[in-house]
Write a protein that holds these residues in place. Structure first.
Motif, short mmCIF file in Angstrom:
data_model
loop_
_atom_site.label_atom_id
_atom_site.label_comp_id
_atom_site.label_asym_id
_atom_site.label_seq_id
_atom_site.Cartn_x
_atom_site.Cartn_y
_atom_site.Cartn_z
N PRO A 10 -33.21 58.53 -19.40
CA PRO A 10 -32.90 59.90 -19.83
C PRO A 10 -31.77 60.48 -18.97
O PRO A 10 -31.83 60.42 -17.74
N VAL A 12 -29.66 64.00 -18.41
CA VAL A 12 -29.65 65.43 -18.74
C VAL A 12 -28.21 65.93 -18.75
O VAL A 12 -27.48 65.78 -17.77
N THR A 24 -31.39 66.21 -23.25
CA THR A 24 -31.65 64.93 -22.63
C THR A 24 -31.28 63.84 -23.63
O THR A 24 -31.75 63.85 -24.76
#
Ligand SMILES: [Zn+2]
Length: 73
Positions: A10, A12, A24
């Motif tokens: 992930p 951001v 994300t």
């Protein structure tokens, strides 16, 4: 039968300049490695469509961009 699944991490994004929300995005390790070391976005993730690259690059949601400026074409 082999299914190759590339692990993703992930990532951001920055806050979207239109709605202020960050996102994300699941990126591969190779994409993250290239991007965080300063590679141009088109080199870091050449397989992604432009709207997806914009989201990673500056946090702009494709739908927010479209709402503000119309079709990205
Ligand atoms: Zn947005």
């Amino acid at each position: 039968m082999t299914t190759t699944t590339t692990p993703t991490t992930p990532y951001v994004t920055n806050a979207c300049q239109f709605c202020g929300a960050s996102s994300t995005v699941e990126l591969t390790a190779a994409e993250v490695a290239a991007w965080v070391t300063g590679a141009p976005i088109q080199d870091a993730m050449p397989d992604r469509p432009a709207p997806s690259r914009e989201l990673v690059r500056n946090g702009t949601h494709p739908e927010c961009w479209t709402a503000m400026f119309g079709s990205p074409e």
